[in-house]
Design a protein around this motif. Structure first.
Motif, PDB file in Angstrom:
ATOM      1  N   LEU A 287      16.792  28.155  36.417  1.00  0.00           N
ATOM      2  CA  LEU A 287      17.410  27.022  36.678  1.00  0.00           C
ATOM      3  C   LEU A 287      17.070  25.957  36.069  1.00  0.00           C
ATOM      4  O   LEU A 287      16.024  25.884  35.427  1.00  0.00           O
ATOM      5  N   PRO A 288      17.848  24.833  36.028  1.00  0.00           N
ATOM      6  CA  PRO A 288      17.414  23.665  35.096  1.00  0.00           C
ATOM      7  C   PRO A 288      16.261  23.020  35.528  1.00  0.00           C
ATOM      8  O   PRO A 288      15.969  23.035  36.878  1.00  0.00           O
ATOM      9  N   ASP A 289      15.456  22.465  34.740  1.00  0.00           N
ATOM     10  CA  ASP A 289      13.975  21.694  35.253  1.00  0.00           C
ATOM     11  C   ASP A 289      14.593  20.477  35.850  1.00  0.00           C
ATOM     12  O   ASP A 289      15.639  19.743  35.651  1.00  0.00           O
ATOM     13  N   GLY A 290      13.782  19.590  36.687  1.00  0.00           N
ATOM     14  CA  GLY A 290      13.894  18.280  37.158  1.00  0.00           C
ATOM     15  C   GLY A 290      14.972  18.285  38.223  1.00  0.00           C
ATOM     16  O   GLY A 290      15.483  17.276  38.572  1.00  0.00           O
ATOM     17  N   ILE A 291      15.114  19.368  39.142  1.00  0.00           N
ATOM     18  CA  ILE A 291      16.014  19.339  40.301  1.00  0.00           C
ATOM     19  C   ILE A 291      15.225  18.662  41.469  1.00  0.00           C
ATOM     20  O   ILE A 291      13.949  19.014  41.636  1.00  0.00           O
ATOM     21  N   ASP A 292      15.642  17.500  41.957  1.00  0.00           N
ATOM     22  CA  ASP A 292      14.948  16.929  42.934  1.00  0.00           C
ATOM     23  C   ASP A 292      15.437  17.376  44.442  1.00  0.00           C
ATOM     24  O   ASP A 292      14.428  17.310  45.461  1.00  0.00           O
TER      25      ASP A 292
END
Length: 66
Positions: free
Chosen positions: A54-59
């Motif tokens: 999964l993409p990085d930086g998910i808040d």
């Protein structure tokens, strides 16, 4: 805020995506189909291995997949 929303191709998930986008958030849709849109990632909730991709930086995550 970057929000991962599961099930954005469904009725509820699409509505959540619209509301979040209208509020200024970046939405990444997690879908089970391989024909991905611009801001979608493949995710089969029955297989835990793709979670590592999964993409990085998910808040935040909103789970709306059936």
């Amino acid at each position: 805020m970057r929000v991962l929303v599961t099930g954005t191709r469904g009725f509820v998930g699409a509505a959540i995506e619209r509301r979040l986008t209208d509020a200024g958030h970046t939405v990444i849709g997690a879908v089970r189909r391989r024909d991905l849109g611009e801001r979608e990632v493949f995710l089969d909730l029955g297989d835990p291995s793709p979670i590592r991709g999964l993409p990085d930086g998910i808040d935040a995550v909103v789970h709306s997949a059936a």
